[in-house]
Design a protein around this motif. Structure first.
Motif, PDB file in Angstrom:
ATOM      1  N   SER A 418      47.247  35.575  60.618  1.00 30.38           N
ATOM      2  CA  SER A 418      46.413  36.662  61.127  1.00 30.38           C
ATOM      3  C   SER A 418      46.940  38.030  60.702  1.00 30.38           C
ATOM      4  O   SER A 418      46.173  38.890  60.263  1.00 30.38           O
ATOM      5  CB  SER A 418      46.337  36.582  62.654  1.00 30.38           C
ATOM      6  OG  SER A 418      45.606  37.673  63.184  1.00 30.38           O
ATOM      7  N   ASN A 484      44.215  44.932  61.445  1.00 28.20           N
ATOM      8  CA  ASN A 484      43.205  43.960  61.010  1.00 28.20           C
ATOM      9  C   ASN A 484      42.481  44.469  59.773  1.00 28.20           C
ATOM     10  O   ASN A 484      42.236  45.672  59.633  1.00 28.20           O
ATOM     11  CB  ASN A 484      42.191  43.714  62.116  1.00 28.20           C
ATOM     12  CG  ASN A 484      42.708  42.773  63.190  1.00 28.20           C
ATOM     13  OD1 ASN A 484      43.350  43.207  64.138  1.00 28.20           O
ATOM     14  ND2 ASN A 484      42.441  41.502  63.025  1.00 28.20           N
ATOM     15  N   ASN A 665      45.181  41.739  65.776  1.00 33.45           N
ATOM     16  CA  ASN A 665      46.606  41.745  65.452  1.00 33.45           C
ATOM     17  C   ASN A 665      47.438  42.555  66.436  1.00 33.45           C
ATOM     18  O   ASN A 665      48.554  42.169  66.783  1.00 33.45           O
ATOM     19  CB  ASN A 665      46.813  42.290  64.035  1.00 33.45           C
ATOM     20  CG  ASN A 665      46.317  41.323  62.978  1.00 33.45           C
ATOM     21  OD1 ASN A 665      46.034  40.165  63.262  1.00 33.45           O
ATOM     22  ND2 ASN A 665      46.205  41.800  61.753  1.00 33.45           N
TER      23      ASN A 665
END
Length: 729
Positions: A418, A484, A665
């Motif tokens: 991620s 992100n 995140n």
């Protein structure tokens, strides 16, 4: 002297007592005249027994403890004879089949090799393959993170159920047989874990050349989308249950078997090598498992997607088949080892106790040779351990460390996936590169430091405290995170503005006429650097394949080109992250893993030192119960639930919530930081209390003294300097 014939620490000598005529009874039991100095063995012990100064350990154990002078042999013929049964009882083999070539492996290094292979396979399977394929299994069988966390915790649940029985009875039984059968059961668990691949139908990807494009037929029947594959989680849990049963003897009886059969100062090194293999196993599992995930799960079937596609499911099951077969094979030689190795008797006699001293003196009960052989002694054994505060707080400290290790090892690859926008196989490989040097190197280095500086129990606990504080400082790195990648409708609006209220909005004017379904998740990276839920949501109307194999979509109305007003293009897969914080984050994650594993072997050694010799196996069993109950079991479940809270985009199967597609995140890093700080602070506090409450044996029990150690292990009166050099840790 007669009451020392069985060994004060409860380990019987190999020599058999043969009564030619009934000896005269005395108050303590057996009695016979002590031999004259010229008849005594080379080196007398402080308790009156004698020790032969043979040239090698095996020679010393093959000879009687005391040998009469040639002219006085008849004296012992009338009383007590020592008959060596070493060769018959301690030969390596299976039943009556004990060929001479196998005796080459009947050494501490031989059993260490086979136990290292077993621990390597266990680590590679349970902590490597399973953690690597978590994402693929979730995708293949429609599981959520907390369900996969429950699969991971099933291993610890099984271990907790079996630990008391195995450590108590196995500790007083034939340890190699317990170990061998355990490895065999572990192999069966690996084969069972791979079974769902062969009992389910082929994995069908709802993706073709036209699916996902704007203006194509996007309807998917809900009957096809919803399945009952989630029920296979019970098969995975059963496989993990067998893994837990099989591995239970490995880290309790295996450790004590090594500790009993080598010199005291060599024991931390042997145990460190054993645990290093267990750490390298997961590292190999991440690397090899990552390679297997690049192979499509249906081998031999051509598919029009790549591993970067979120619908891809790799060949997760191959590793379990190989590891299961290897475990079945390695169990055979382990089953052939004797209950103790030739030459181990001298190390047992010379062992010096560092057990914690209880005020009421009840710790001396464990010195009884008959203690712990029946079920009725089980409550008293538990009570003795519960009255040992050093042991209790070492267990609690181990539980806090186990929580972080279990949680991060299960979801560490997902964290990297991620944060850095990686595929599942790339994330597993990255995590493997971290674990190999940090986990393996830290484990071996911990045992090396204990041996190098000859640390006693108190010094070992202080070393654990130093390592925990160091990792506590390094864990603040989770204050930072990688942002992100921008995703239209998920992290930002299609025009680039922020989402109102943080709610998802995958529809926009540019894709309003496409009728894009939520069931088809196939992220694409637009030429504007923004990710889109699917080619359809990007408004793409055409597709083509490049020579490199990558798929490119054209005429994407939602992709805004900066240098022209015409529709842009999009490439299949996630956008590549260019996070500048990646090196710093990886570096401090390396430091956290290094210092966490650096304290593992010292903490284990301190546990073995602070309890009586006869309670070592049982103490490790109780410790593992505490560690797994408070750490290993709730760790993956807690981390899984925590990660689920940071999910931005859930899979939607006709109204049913599936696995998570996109995580936030910043929230993931925040939750990881909070959990790390809580457990590291608790671990530091527990090590401090354990160090303060530890009460070492009195000075008379030190090596070279004329007194007797807590367990009755008397020290040699002669050769004091050499004995201190070998045994003073």
């Amino acid at each position: 002297m007669p009451h020392n014939l069985t060994g004060e620490n409860g380990f019987p000598f190999a020599q058999t007592l043969v009564f030619a005529s009934p000896p005269a009874p005395v108050e303590n039991g057996l009695s016979f005249d002590a031999p004259s100095p010229k008849d005594a063995c080379d080196t007398p012990l402080s308790n009156g027994t004698s020790y032969s100064s043979a040239s090698s350990p095996s020679d010393s154990c093959a000879k009687p403890l005391c040998s009469a002078a040639p002219g006085e042999k008849a004296q012992y013929d009338e009383g007590i004879k020592y008959v060596s049964t070493e060769e018959e009882e301690l030969a390596c083999g299976w039943g009556a089949f004990t060929p001479g070539c196998l005796q080459f492996f009947n050494t501490p290094k031989g059993i260490l090799f086979f136990l290292c292979v077993a621990s390597f396979l266990q680590g590679m399977t349970v902590n490597g393959f399973i953690n690597t394929v978590i994402t693929s299994i979730e995708r293949r069988f429609d599981l959520r993170s907390y369900q996969s966390g429950l699969i991971a915790s099933s291993y610890d649940i099984a271990a907790c159920i079996c630990l008391t029985f195995v450590s108590y009875f196995g500790g007083n039984g034939h340890k190699p047989r317990w170990l061998g059968w355990g490895v065999l059961v572990m192999g069966l668990g690996s084969l069972l874990f791979a079974l769902p691949h062969f009992t389910t139908g082929r994995y069908k990807v709802h993706f073709s050349e036209d699916v996902g494009l704007c203006s194509s037929n996007q309807s998917l029947a809900c009957m096809e989308a919803v399945s009952s594959l989630t029920n296979y989680r019970f098969v995975f849990m059963l496989g993990q249950f067998l893994h837990g049963i099989g591995a239970t003897p490995l880290y309790t009886l295996g450790v004590t078997y090594l500790d009993e059969n080598v010199k005291t100062n060599y024991s931390p090194v042997y145990i460190a090598v054993f645990y290093t293999a267990a750490i390298l196993g997961p590292a190999a599992g991440y690397l090899v498992g990552g390679m297997f995930l690049n192979i499509y799960t249906e081998i031999g079937r051509e598919i029009d997607i790549t591993p970067e596609n979120t619908l891809w499911v790799g060949a997760w099951w191959i590793g379990f088949l190989g590891a299961g077969a290897a475990s079945l094979l390695i169990s055979i030689p382990i089953l052939g080892y004797p209950h103790r190795l030739p030459g181990s008797q001298r190390y047992i006699v010379m062992r010096v106790s560092e057990a914690h001293q209880l005020k009421d003196g009840s710790h001396k009960k464990a010195s009884d040779p008959d203690f712990g052989k029946t079920v009725k002694d089980l409550p008293r054994s538990v009570l003795l351990l519960l009255k040992n505060p050093t042991f209790i707080f070492l267990c609690l400290a181990g539980a806090t460390e186990a929580t972080l290790i279990a949680g991060m090892s299960t979801f560490g690859p997902k964290f990297l996936e991620s944060q850095f926008s990686l595929s599942a196989s790339e994330a597993a490989t990255f995590f493997g590169y971290l674990v190999v040097p940090a986990g393996g190197g830290g484990t071996f280095l911990g045992g090396f430091l204990v041996n190098k500086f000859k640390l006693r129990c108190s010094g070992i606990i202080k070393l654990c405290l130093l390592c925990t504080v160091s990792s506590l400082l390094a864990i603040f790195i989770f204050f930072i995170h990688c942002p992100n990648m921008p995703m239209a409708g998920v992290t930002q609006m299609y025009g680039g503005s922020a989402l109102p209220g943080g709610r998802l909005n995958l529809s926009a004017a540019c894709n309003a006429e496409c009728g894009c379904p939520r069931e088809t998740y196939s992220p694409v990276c637009g030429s504007d650097g923004v990710m889109y839920y699917s080619p359809c949501h990007a408004g793409c109307k055409a597709s083509r394949k490049l020579k490199s194999g990558k798929k490119v979509y054209g005429e994407c109305s939602c992709v805004a080109e900066s240098h022209r007003s015409s529709p842009g293009e999009a490439e299949l897969g996630k956008c590549t992250s260019s996070c500048a914080k990646r090196p710093l984050l990886l570096l401090f994650m390396f430091v956290v893993i290094l210092f966490t594993f650096l304290s593992s072997i010292p903490a284990l050694t301190a546990t073995l030192r602070c309890v009586s010799d006869r309670q070592r196996s049982f103490a490790l069993g109780i410790q593992w119960i505490v560690v797994r109950t408070l750490g290993g079991i709730p760790g993956p479940i807690a981390f899984g639930s925590m990660i689920d809270k940071s999910c931005l985009l859930w899979q939607d199967q006709c109204g049913e919530q599936g696995s998570c597609y996109v995580y936030q995140n910043s929230a993931m890093s925040q939750y990881t930081l909070i959990a790390g700080l809580v457990y590291k602070v608790l671990g530091t506090a527990f090590f401090i209390v354990a160090c303060l409450l530890y009460k070492p044996p009195p000075a008379e029990s030190a090596p070279g003294s004329s007194g007797t150690s807590e367990n009755g292990n008397c020290d040699l009166q002669k050769s004091k300097p050499s004995l201190q050099t070998e045994e003073d840790i």
